[in-house]
Design an enzyme around this catalytic site. Sequence first.
Site, mmCIF file in Angstrom:
data_model
loop_
_atom_site.group_PDB
_atom_site.id
_atom_site.type_symbol
_atom_site.label_atom_id
_atom_site.label_comp_id
_atom_site.label_asym_id
_atom_site.label_seq_id
_atom_site.Cartn_x
_atom_site.Cartn_y
_atom_site.Cartn_z
ATOM 1 C CB SER A 38 25.757 -31.182 -2.132
ATOM 2 O OG SER A 38 26.524 -30.404 -1.294
ATOM 3 C CE LYS A 39 31.730 -31.346 -8.697
ATOM 4 N NZ LYS A 39 30.595 -30.797 -10.425
ATOM 5 C CB SER A 40 27.545 -27.088 -4.088
ATOM 6 O OG SER A 40 26.524 -27.489 -3.014
ATOM 7 N NE ARG A 41 25.709 -28.066 2.078
ATOM 8 C CZ ARG A 41 26.497 -27.813 3.518
ATOM 9 N NH1 ARG A 41 27.489 -27.917 4.601
ATOM 10 N NH2 ARG A 41 25.101 -27.010 4.731
ATOM 11 N N GLY A 42 31.848 -28.546 -1.761
ATOM 12 C CA GLY A 42 33.260 -28.774 -1.703
ATOM 13 C C GLY A 42 33.888 -30.589 -1.596
#
Length: 296
Positions: free
Chosen positions: A257-261
């Site tokens: 996911s984007k939030s996980r980089g």
Amino acid sequence: MTSSGQLNRHIVVRFAPSPNGLLHLGHAYAAMVAHDFARSRGGRFLLRIEDIDSGRSRPEFVTAIMDDLRWLGLDWDGDVIFQSRRLESYAAAAARLRSMGLLYPCFCTRSDMRKLQEDGPQPEGPDGPIYAGTCRHLDPELARDRAATEPHSWRLDVAKAAAMTGSLEWVDERHGNQSSDPGRLGDIILVPKDTPVAYHLAVTLDDARDGISHVVRGDDLFASTGIHRLLQALLDLPTPIYFHHPLLLDDKGGKLSKSRGSASLSVLRTAGEDGYGLVQELRAGIFPVGISLSQA
Ligand code: GLU
């Protein structure tokens, strides 16, 4: 086209991203699987933008999705479909379910829900903890009066719905024959407080409207299929065949996911990387260091 060059009009598959962020490698994999599923069987591949959440959807993400897919060499058929242009059909379906006595207004706030969980943790359903049913027991007249003035969502009375449909079955080409246990779904929200329709209702209606023969999507939505199957039965919609594919996982075993980089595809694209080559690697099961495919 199939390898023999035949177009199979009966196979229709879609990729249905929500434009509330940039696509990452997990999306590229999902789009590739759906695209190849359609193309290898001579079917059609549609692009549906699931932009019902006007607070989170952004036009620049829609543009990026289309540019990313072109860059990856994953071409779609026909015009792009936008859920935001179909709000009336969702409202009509919700009205129909309401007139069948299957929806009830729910006034619970997020903090009410948190308190309910603290009082007695509920088992997990497809959308998180199963709703304890507080508002299902409200006096109908009182609920109607409150609904005239208070913010509320509309929940499906799943037990009542399941009593109408009985047990339901469907086919998942990867996971085998499935049958529903609607009692485990909980009273899911079909019309949220702050958006015109919930994902479950919109996706079920649209898969029927777009003539989707095979719903090809990630295993993260496997548990939601029971809800979609229930809605199909209630609304007299056809049941597609399902194919839930494995997910790309990061080095900690979490979903990308984007939030996980995870790097966005548009960063790679604008840096001049080879999108077609990337898809060829995904097809061959070659993933960047630290990324693997889930097993389930
Ligand atoms: N719009 C959903 C998402 O981006 C996918 C819907 C589906 O494939 O059923 O997660």
